[in-house]
Design an enzyme around this catalytic site. Structure first.
Site, PDB file in Angstrom:
ATOM      1  CE  LYS A   1      -4.043  -2.056   2.366  1.00  0.00           C
ATOM      2  NZ  LYS A   1      -4.709  -2.170   3.747  1.00  0.00           N
TER       3      LYS A   1
ATOM      4  CE1 TYR B   1      -9.264  -2.829   0.581  1.00  0.00           C
ATOM      5  CE2 TYR B   1      -8.516  -0.667  -0.574  1.00  0.00           C
ATOM      6  CZ  TYR B   1      -8.218  -1.788   0.297  1.00  0.00           C
ATOM      7  OH  TYR B   1      -6.915  -2.194   0.557  1.00  0.00           O
TER       8      TYR B   1
ATOM      9  CG  ASN C   1      -3.487  -2.397   7.245  1.00  0.00           C
ATOM     10  OD1 ASN C   1      -3.234  -2.018   5.915  1.00  0.00           O
ATOM     11  ND2 ASN C   1      -4.561  -3.090   7.790  1.00  0.00           N
TER      12      ASN C   1
ATOM     13  CG  HIS D   1      -5.007  -5.861  -0.385  1.00  0.00           C
ATOM     14  ND1 HIS D   1      -6.393  -5.647   0.417  1.00  0.00           N
ATOM     15  CD2 HIS D   1      -5.147  -6.846  -1.517  1.00  0.00           C
ATOM     16  CE1 HIS D   1      -7.078  -6.618  -0.196  1.00  0.00           C
ATOM     17  NE2 HIS D   1      -6.426  -7.333  -1.254  1.00  0.00           N
TER      18      HIS D   1
ATOM     19  CD  GLU E   1      -8.985  -8.518  -3.482  1.00  0.00           C
ATOM     20  OE1 GLU E   1      -7.725  -9.053  -3.377  1.00  0.00           O
ATOM     21  OE2 GLU E   1      -9.911  -8.444  -2.677  1.00  0.00           O
TER      22      GLU E   1
HETATM   23  N1  UDP Z   1      -9.212  -0.545   7.489  1.00  0.00           N
HETATM   24  C1  UDP Z   1      -9.274   0.691   8.400  1.00  0.00           C
HETATM   25  N2  UDP Z   1     -10.312   0.650   9.532  1.00  0.00           N
HETATM   26  C2  UDP Z   1     -10.832  -0.448   9.944  1.00  0.00           C
HETATM   27  C3  UDP Z   1     -10.773  -1.734   9.161  1.00  0.00           C
HETATM   28  C4  UDP Z   1      -9.925  -1.701   8.162  1.00  0.00           C
HETATM   29  O1  UDP Z   1      -8.819   1.599   7.915  1.00  0.00           O
HETATM   30  O2  UDP Z   1     -11.375  -0.462  11.070  1.00  0.00           O
HETATM   31  C5  UDP Z   1      -8.625  -0.568   6.402  1.00  0.00           C
HETATM   32  C6  UDP Z   1      -7.352  -1.267   6.537  1.00  0.00           C
HETATM   33  O3  UDP Z   1      -6.370  -0.715   5.597  1.00  0.00           O
HETATM   34  C7  UDP Z   1      -7.645  -2.686   5.874  1.00  0.00           C
HETATM   35  C8  UDP Z   1      -8.531  -2.476   4.913  1.00  0.00           C
HETATM   36  O4  UDP Z   1      -9.548  -1.231   5.541  1.00  0.00           O
HETATM   37  O5  UDP Z   1      -6.602  -3.387   5.651  1.00  0.00           O
HETATM   38  C9  UDP Z   1      -9.398  -3.568   4.323  1.00  0.00           C
HETATM   39  O6  UDP Z   1     -10.132  -3.946   5.500  1.00  0.00           O
HETATM   40  P1  UDP Z   1     -10.034  -5.534   5.925  1.00  0.00           P
HETATM   41  O7  UDP Z   1     -11.258  -5.961   6.906  1.00  0.00           O
HETATM   42  O8  UDP Z   1     -10.644  -6.252   4.610  1.00  0.00           O
HETATM   43  O9  UDP Z   1      -8.787  -5.939   6.281  1.00  0.00           O
HETATM   44  P2  UDP Z   1      -7.826  -6.686   5.555  1.00  0.00           P
HETATM   45  O10 UDP Z   1      -8.301  -7.808   4.593  1.00  0.00           O
HETATM   46  O11 UDP Z   1      -6.921  -5.702   4.829  1.00  0.00           O
HETATM   47  O12 UDP Z   1      -6.937  -7.375   6.748  1.00  0.00           O
HETATM   48 MG    MG Z   2      -9.875  -7.786   3.120  1.00  0.00          MG
END
Ligand code: UDP
Ligand code: MG
Length: 156
Positions: A12, A52, A115, A118, A129
């Site tokens: 990211k 997303y 974080n 992805h 994706e």
């Molecule tokens: N995210 C965020 N706040 C939250 C949850 C998710 O900013 O409370 C962001 C974070 O960058 C995350 C992305 O949204 O990686 C997608 O969320 P997901 O739950 O799919 O997490 P991932 O699959 O990336 O672990």
């Molecule tokens: Mg996810």
């Protein structure tokens, strides 16, 4: 049973800006997964919304859409046995504080909003994706990966 899969992984914008591209690639490469797609790009609003879409309406959605456009990403396709689940384990939990020590997010991230990486969470999302970010002709699967070679030898 182990199944060969493909997954979509992206460094990211915060990961790119912090110089973590090589480190993140190295983890998947040294694990033994096969890199079959790689490009750097600026995510457009349209791509961000496609990627997303499942999070639309959630409190963090707008910030997430801005975050993924806040600089270039490095988009990748990795192939290998159980790569979808394995890559998610190597990335660690969404919230870096809950991520297991030694995972990418535990080692390199402080908060869930930034974080660094992805990874697809299922076979369906991986294929979806990959198709958002890559044309079929951009994937290069036509070479021998050393880890695959070793596994072939074991099967003999
Ligand atoms: N995210 C965020 N706040 C939250 C949850 C998710 O900013 O409370 C962001 C974070 O960058 C995350 C992305 O949204 O990686 C997608 O969320 P997901 O739950 O799919 O997490 P991932 O699959 O990336 O672990
Ligand atoms: Mg996810």
């Amino acid at each position: 049973m182990q199944v060969e899969q493909r997954t979509f992984i992206a460094v990211k914008p915060d990961g790119v800006k912090r110089g973590l591209v090589g480190e993140i690639i190295k983890r998947f490469e040294t694990k033994g997964f096969k890199l079959i797609g790689l490009k750097m790009l600026n995510v457009t609003q349209e791509l961000a919304e496609q990627h997303y879409g499942e999070h639309k309406g959630k409190p963090f959605y707008n910030r997430l859409i801005e975050y993924i456009q806040s600089g270039p990403i490095v988009a990748m396709v990795w192939k290998g046995y159980d790569v979808i689940h394995s890559a998610r384990q190597m990335m660690g939990s969404t919230k870096p504080l809950e991520a297991q020590v030694g995972t990418i997010r535990a080692d390199f991230a402080l908060v869930k909003e930034y974080n660094v990486v992805h990874g697809s969470d299922s076979v369906e999302s991986a294929e979806r994706e990959i198709n958002i970010y890559f044309k079929p002709e951009e994937l290069c699967d036509d070479y021998e990966n050393m880890a695959e070679k070793v596994i072939e030898r074991l099967d003999d």
